[in-house]
Design a protein around this motif. Structure first.
Motif, PDB file in Angstrom:
ATOM      1  N   LEU A 144      -3.134 -10.513   1.183  1.00 34.67           N
ATOM      2  CA  LEU A 144      -4.221 -11.416   0.791  1.00 34.67           C
ATOM      3  C   LEU A 144      -4.890 -10.765  -0.421  1.00 34.67           C
ATOM      4  CD1 LEU A 144      -6.263 -13.733   1.200  1.00 34.67           C
ATOM      5  CD2 LEU A 144      -7.405 -12.336   2.906  1.00 34.67           C
ATOM      6  N   ALA A 145      -4.771 -11.416  -1.569  1.00 39.10           N
ATOM      7  CA  ALA A 145      -5.345 -10.836  -2.797  1.00 39.10           C
ATOM      8  C   ALA A 145      -6.865 -10.989  -2.753  1.00 39.10           C
ATOM      9  CB  ALA A 145      -4.770 -11.539  -4.020  1.00 39.10           C
ATOM     10  N   GLU A 146      -7.582  -9.888  -3.037  1.00 38.74           N
ATOM     11  CA  GLU A 146      -9.044  -9.957  -2.966  1.00 38.74           C
ATOM     12  C   GLU A 146      -9.707 -10.032  -4.338  1.00 38.74           C
ATOM     13  OE1 GLU A 146     -10.006  -6.672  -0.196  1.00 38.74           O
ATOM     14  OE2 GLU A 146     -10.528  -8.311   1.151  1.00 38.74           O
TER      15      GLU A 146
ATOM     16  N   PRO B  64      -9.807  -2.544 -14.045  1.00 32.45           N
ATOM     17  CA  PRO B  64      -9.260  -3.907 -14.100  1.00 32.45           C
ATOM     18  C   PRO B  64      -7.730  -3.921 -14.119  1.00 32.45           C
ATOM     19  CG  PRO B  64     -10.275  -3.290 -16.210  1.00 32.45           C
ATOM     20  CD  PRO B  64     -10.552  -2.165 -15.263  1.00 32.45           C
ATOM     21  N   LEU B  65      -7.116  -2.738 -14.239  1.00 32.20           N
ATOM     22  CA  LEU B  65      -5.652  -2.685 -14.262  1.00 32.20           C
ATOM     23  C   LEU B  65      -5.060  -2.863 -12.867  1.00 32.20           C
ATOM     24  CD1 LEU B  65      -5.200   0.345 -16.683  1.00 32.20           C
ATOM     25  CD2 LEU B  65      -5.002  -2.105 -17.216  1.00 32.20           C
ATOM     26  N   LEU B  66      -5.888  -2.696 -11.869  1.00 39.80           N
ATOM     27  CA  LEU B  66      -5.404  -2.821 -10.482  1.00 39.80           C
ATOM     28  C   LEU B  66      -6.116  -3.976  -9.791  1.00 39.80           C
ATOM     29  CD1 LEU B  66      -5.510   0.926  -9.330  1.00 39.80           C
ATOM     30  CD2 LEU B  66      -3.483  -0.373  -9.986  1.00 39.80           C
ATOM     31  N   TRP B  67      -5.401  -4.620  -8.871  1.00 38.15           N
ATOM     32  CA  TRP B  67      -6.028  -5.598  -7.985  1.00 38.15           C
ATOM     33  C   TRP B  67      -6.083  -5.015  -6.579  1.00 38.15           C
ATOM     34  CZ3 TRP B  67      -6.749 -11.284  -7.576  1.00 38.15           C
ATOM     35  CH2 TRP B  67      -7.213 -11.812  -8.793  1.00 38.15           C
ATOM     36  N   GLU B  68      -7.084  -5.440  -5.827  1.00 39.32           N
ATOM     37  CA  GLU B  68      -7.150  -5.004  -4.433  1.00 39.32           C
ATOM     38  C   GLU B  68      -6.689  -6.136  -3.532  1.00 39.32           C
ATOM     39  OE1 GLU B  68     -10.931  -3.283  -3.396  1.00 39.32           O
ATOM     40  OE2 GLU B  68     -10.785  -1.893  -5.084  1.00 39.32           O
ATOM     41  N   ALA B  69      -6.045  -5.736  -2.437  1.00 44.71           N
ATOM     42  CA  ALA B  69      -5.530  -6.728  -1.497  1.00 44.71           C
ATOM     43  C   ALA B  69      -5.522  -6.117  -0.100  1.00 44.71           C
ATOM     44  CB  ALA B  69      -4.118  -7.133  -1.908  1.00 44.71           C
ATOM     45  N   ARG B  70      -5.217  -6.917   0.881  1.00 49.16           N
ATOM     46  CA  ARG B  70      -5.065  -6.403   2.253  1.00 49.16           C
ATOM     47  C   ARG B  70      -3.829  -7.004   2.884  1.00 49.16           C
ATOM     48  NH1 ARG B  70      -8.411  -8.360   5.510  1.00 49.16           N
ATOM     49  NH2 ARG B  70      -9.573  -9.717   4.111  1.00 49.16           N
ATOM     50  N   THR B  71      -3.232  -6.291   3.829  1.00 46.58           N
ATOM     51  CA  THR B  71      -2.180  -6.861   4.658  1.00 46.58           C
ATOM     52  C   THR B  71      -2.835  -7.265   5.977  1.00 46.58           C
ATOM     53  OG1 THR B  71      -1.650  -4.836   5.848  1.00 46.58           O
ATOM     54  CG2 THR B  71      -0.578  -5.132   3.708  1.00 46.58           C
ATOM     55  N   GLN B  72      -2.084  -7.839   6.875  1.00 44.61           N
ATOM     56  CA  GLN B  72      -2.647  -8.152   8.204  1.00 44.61           C
ATOM     57  C   GLN B  72      -3.026  -6.865   8.949  1.00 44.61           C
ATOM     58  OE1 GLN B  72      -0.038  -9.158  11.479  1.00 44.61           O
ATOM     59  NE2 GLN B  72       1.747  -9.078  10.146  1.00 44.61           N
TER      60      GLN B  72
ATOM     61  N   PRO C  67      -7.763 -14.762  -6.345  1.00 39.81           N
ATOM     62  CA  PRO C  67      -8.349 -14.169  -5.151  1.00 39.81           C
ATOM     63  C   PRO C  67      -8.349 -15.170  -3.993  1.00 39.81           C
ATOM     64  CG  PRO C  67     -10.006 -14.420  -6.894  1.00 39.81           C
ATOM     65  CD  PRO C  67      -8.710 -14.898  -7.450  1.00 39.81           C
ATOM     66  N   GLY C  68      -8.117 -14.648  -2.787  1.00 38.65           N
ATOM     67  CA  GLY C  68      -8.128 -15.530  -1.613  1.00 38.65           C
ATOM     68  C   GLY C  68      -6.786 -16.183  -1.342  1.00 38.65           C
ATOM     69  N   ARG C  69      -5.756 -15.900  -2.196  1.00 37.27           N
ATOM     70  CA  ARG C  69      -4.421 -16.467  -1.949  1.00 37.27           C
ATOM     71  C   ARG C  69      -3.497 -15.370  -1.409  1.00 37.27           C
ATOM     72  NH1 ARG C  69      -3.698 -21.429  -4.785  1.00 37.27           N
ATOM     73  NH2 ARG C  69      -1.887 -21.664  -3.427  1.00 37.27           N
ATOM     74  N   PHE C  70      -2.444 -15.830  -0.720  1.00 34.24           N
ATOM     75  CA  PHE C  70      -1.499 -14.897  -0.097  1.00 34.24           C
ATOM     76  C   PHE C  70      -0.254 -14.742  -0.972  1.00 34.24           C
ATOM     77  CE2 PHE C  70      -4.226 -16.361   3.240  1.00 34.24           C
ATOM     78  CZ  PHE C  70      -4.332 -15.293   4.122  1.00 34.24           C
ATOM     79  N   TYR C  71       0.268 -13.548  -1.049  1.00 34.44           N
ATOM     80  CA  TYR C  71       1.473 -13.246  -1.857  1.00 34.44           C
ATOM     81  C   TYR C  71       2.403 -12.358  -1.048  1.00 34.44           C
ATOM     82  CZ  TYR C  71      -1.462 -14.872  -5.680  1.00 34.44           C
ATOM     83  OH  TYR C  71      -2.280 -15.638  -6.471  1.00 34.44           O
ATOM     84  N   LYS C  72       3.668 -12.462  -1.364  1.00 31.56           N
ATOM     85  CA  LYS C  72       4.605 -11.506  -0.779  1.00 31.56           C
ATOM     86  C   LYS C  72       4.703 -10.332  -1.750  1.00 31.56           C
ATOM     87  CE  LYS C  72       8.188 -12.446   1.899  1.00 31.56           C
ATOM     88  NZ  LYS C  72       9.513 -12.951   2.305  1.00 31.56           N
ATOM     89  N   ALA C  73       4.677  -9.108  -1.212  1.00 28.09           N
ATOM     90  CA  ALA C  73       4.704  -7.942  -2.107  1.00 28.09           C
ATOM     91  C   ALA C  73       5.541  -6.820  -1.505  1.00 28.09           C
ATOM     92  CB  ALA C  73       3.279  -7.448  -2.350  1.00 28.09           C
ATOM     93  N   ALA C  74       6.110  -6.021  -2.402  1.00 32.54           N
ATOM     94  CA  ALA C  74       6.867  -4.849  -1.939  1.00 32.54           C
ATOM     95  C   ALA C  74       5.955  -3.629  -2.034  1.00 32.54           C
ATOM     96  CB  ALA C  74       8.088  -4.658  -2.834  1.00 32.54           C
TER      97      ALA C  74
ATOM     98  N   ILE D  65       0.314   1.251  -2.604  1.00 36.21           N
ATOM     99  CA  ILE D  65       0.475   0.539  -3.876  1.00 36.21           C
ATOM    100  C   ILE D  65       1.560  -0.524  -3.683  1.00 36.21           C
ATOM    101  CG2 ILE D  65       0.955   0.798  -6.369  1.00 36.21           C
ATOM    102  CD1 ILE D  65      -1.347   2.582  -5.559  1.00 36.21           C
ATOM    103  N   ALA D  66       1.331  -1.704  -4.268  1.00 38.17           N
ATOM    104  CA  ALA D  66       2.284  -2.801  -4.050  1.00 38.17           C
ATOM    105  C   ALA D  66       2.615  -3.524  -5.346  1.00 38.17           C
ATOM    106  CB  ALA D  66       1.699  -3.785  -3.054  1.00 38.17           C
ATOM    107  N   ARG D  67       3.809  -4.141  -5.338  1.00 42.93           N
ATOM    108  CA  ARG D  67       4.257  -4.994  -6.458  1.00 42.93           C
ATOM    109  C   ARG D  67       4.492  -6.396  -5.909  1.00 42.93           C
ATOM    110  NH1 ARG D  67       9.509  -5.800  -7.080  1.00 42.93           N
ATOM    111  NH2 ARG D  67       9.995  -3.773  -6.187  1.00 42.93           N
ATOM    112  N   VAL D  68       3.922  -7.382  -6.600  1.00 40.04           N
ATOM    113  CA  VAL D  68       4.059  -8.760  -6.109  1.00 40.04           C
ATOM    114  C   VAL D  68       5.501  -9.227  -6.288  1.00 40.04           C
ATOM    115  CG1 VAL D  68       3.345 -11.158  -6.484  1.00 40.04           C
ATOM    116  CG2 VAL D  68       1.646  -9.326  -6.494  1.00 40.04           C
TER     117      VAL D  68
END
Ligand code: SF4
Length: 476
Positions: free
Chosen positions: A411-413, A420-428, A451-458, A468-471
């Motif tokens: 979930l991208a926050e 600003p080079l990084l985004w924060e997100a959370r997994t379940q 923000p507020g949308r879900f993405y699949k990431a490695a 650290i993750a890559r979308v």
């Protein structure tokens, strides 16, 4: 905030802009009290030097030091305890919006519905509280008579789905309080004295509120209460939390659902089976254990032992493969010997929690533990806390390294506060605002994230607590 908003108040988080300053306080441990008092004093300075005309103090500190706050901080115009939320409008000099039912109507209808709800769930429900709560009350668990300035009346307030809400969380996430108060006898804790006896919100009310939130665009709901695993017991229903989760998980477009603060001996097979069965119930369990040495747990009036807890964890992991576990401990409880602490360390090594928090023990007036002897020196308490956190750091690092190479839904926050080079997100596996962070450093084929949308990431890298993750794809 919801009541104020509906009555026409404009809310701001900038004290210099405000006409009315409201400080919502906590008083569950020393540091929380200190922070609350510091904030009140800071706001009092704003009131004397700035444009604010009123200062209102709300929350748990009021339950504990009602008169003292007014006496020692004369800038305070009104105090509102945890059971008096509705009097915020009067304190602020506002009247309920004419379009809305009057405030007193909201309250009386909410109480009427609570009783009606109990009857519909349990048939012949006559009692308002759990028998344990009434029993503990007779034993003096909730007494406040040594608390100078506190009223003897315990709060009984519960909000419901008709209570307006003003969300301060990101628009995709919201908390729902499903119950209030606590009947447990934990000797270090004054929360029951502050919050009152355990009482659940009506089942239908929680479901209706969740539906309303999802209709407003919320896709992640976190259920809270002092002890969520007792939910429904005051209605006479067994496995109430499992039933509630089962109903909530069926709400279309609710992507993530979780609950916090499970009591260790209340993790039932049905609860685990419910978590395992629904894809949208996060595989995440927050199970505050407080200690693992039986002698300490006994003096804490919680019971249990490392051996019992390990069996519980085994049961949880077998029923919900891949589940992530969080817990909290207290170091330096009176009488905690070095051996007791070492037992706790051994337990932490064996249990392999994914997330772990440690609190320093502090004497709280009105708690049972304050009268216990063999107090542990402050420096030892702090040193043990650090030692435990250090131990957990290596466990957490190893656990996070196993995530590298996996593909997970995030979930991208939003942009990181650090850069600003990084985004924060959370997994379940990350509860909002509590656990480590996921940093996205590569958007893959996407130009931008929302923000507020879900993405699949490695997951590409792991640090002590953060990953650290890559979308890979999305939004999902
Ligand atoms: S269960 Fe939690 S809130 Fe209740 S008395 Fe124990 S520590 Fe306090």
């Amino acid at each position: 905030m919801g009541l104020l908003d509906r009555a026409g108040a404009r809310l701001t988080s900038h004290p210099e802009e405000a006409e009315i300053l409201i400080v919502n306080t906590c008083s569950f441990i020393d540091t929380a009290k200190q922070e609350s008092v510091d904030t009140i004093l800071e706001m009092a300075r704003h009131k004397t030097s700035g444009s604010a005309k009123k200062l209102i103090v709300a929350g748990c500190l009021v339950e504990r030091y009602r008169d003292e706050i007014r006496k020692s901080i004369p800038e305070v115009d009104a105090v509102i305890g945890t059971g008096e939320l509705e009097s915020i409008l009067e304190a602020a000099g506002l009247t309920p919006s004419p379009a809305a039912p009057s405030l007193f109507n909201i309250l009386s209808s909410s109480h009427a519905e609570i009783h009606a709800g109990k009857e519909s769930l349990s048939g012949t429900h006559k009692q308002s509280f759990r028998p344990e709560g009434d029993h503990r009350e007779q034993q003096g668990r909730f007494r406040r008579d040594t608390w100078q300035g506190a009223t003897h009346l315990l709060p009984t307030y519960l909000y419901d789905e008709t209570t307006p809400r003003f969300l301060t969380t990101p628009k995709s996430s919201a908390y729902i309080k499903i119950a209030e108060g606590c009947d447990h006898p934990c000797s270090f804790c004054v929360i029951p004295n502050l919050r009152g006896k355990f009482r659940s919100r009506r089942f239908e009310s929680v479901v209706a509120e969740a539906e309303q939130l999802v209709a407003r665009g919320v896709s992640e709901i976190t259920l809270i209460g002092q002890d969520t695993t007792c939910y429904g017991e005051d209605f006479g229903i067994k496995d109430g939390l499992a039933e509630l989760l089962d109903a909530l998980a069926r709400i279309p477009n609710l992507r993530w659902l979780r609950f916090l603060y499970a009591y260790p001996n209340r993790i039932t097979g049905k609860l685990l089976e419910t978590i395992a069965r629904h894809d949208n119930i996060c595989k995440y369990l927050d199970l505050p254990l407080q200690h693992a040495a039986p002698a300490v747990l006994k003096r804490m009036k919680r019971g249990g032992s490392a051996e019992i807890f390990l069996k519980t964890l085994e049961k949880v992991r077998a029923a919900v493969p891949g589940i992530v576990l969080r817990t909290t401990f207290i170091t330096g409880f009176p009488g905690e010997s070095l051996r007791d602490f070492e037992l706790l360390e051994e337990f932490v090594k064996e249990a392999r929690f994914d997330w772990l928090g440690v609190f320093n023990y502090s004497d709280e007036e009105g708690s049972g533990a304050i009268s216990l002897d063999q107090k542990v020196p402050r420096r030892t308490i702090e040193a043990r806390k650090r030692r435990l956190m250090k131990l957990q750091q290596s466990i957490s690092k190893r656990a996070k390294q196993q995530w590298v190479g996996r593909e997970l839904v995030l979930l991208a926050e939003g942009e990181s506060e650090e850069t600003p080079l990084l985004w924060e997100a959370r997994t379940q596996f990350h509860a909002p605002e509590i656990d480590g962070k996921v940093y996205i450093n590569d958007f893959g084929a996407l130009q931008a994230l929302e923000p507020g949308r879900f993405y699949k990431a490695a997951i590409t890298e792991a640090h002590d607590y953060d990953i650290i993750a890559r979308v890979v794809s999305g939004p999902l």
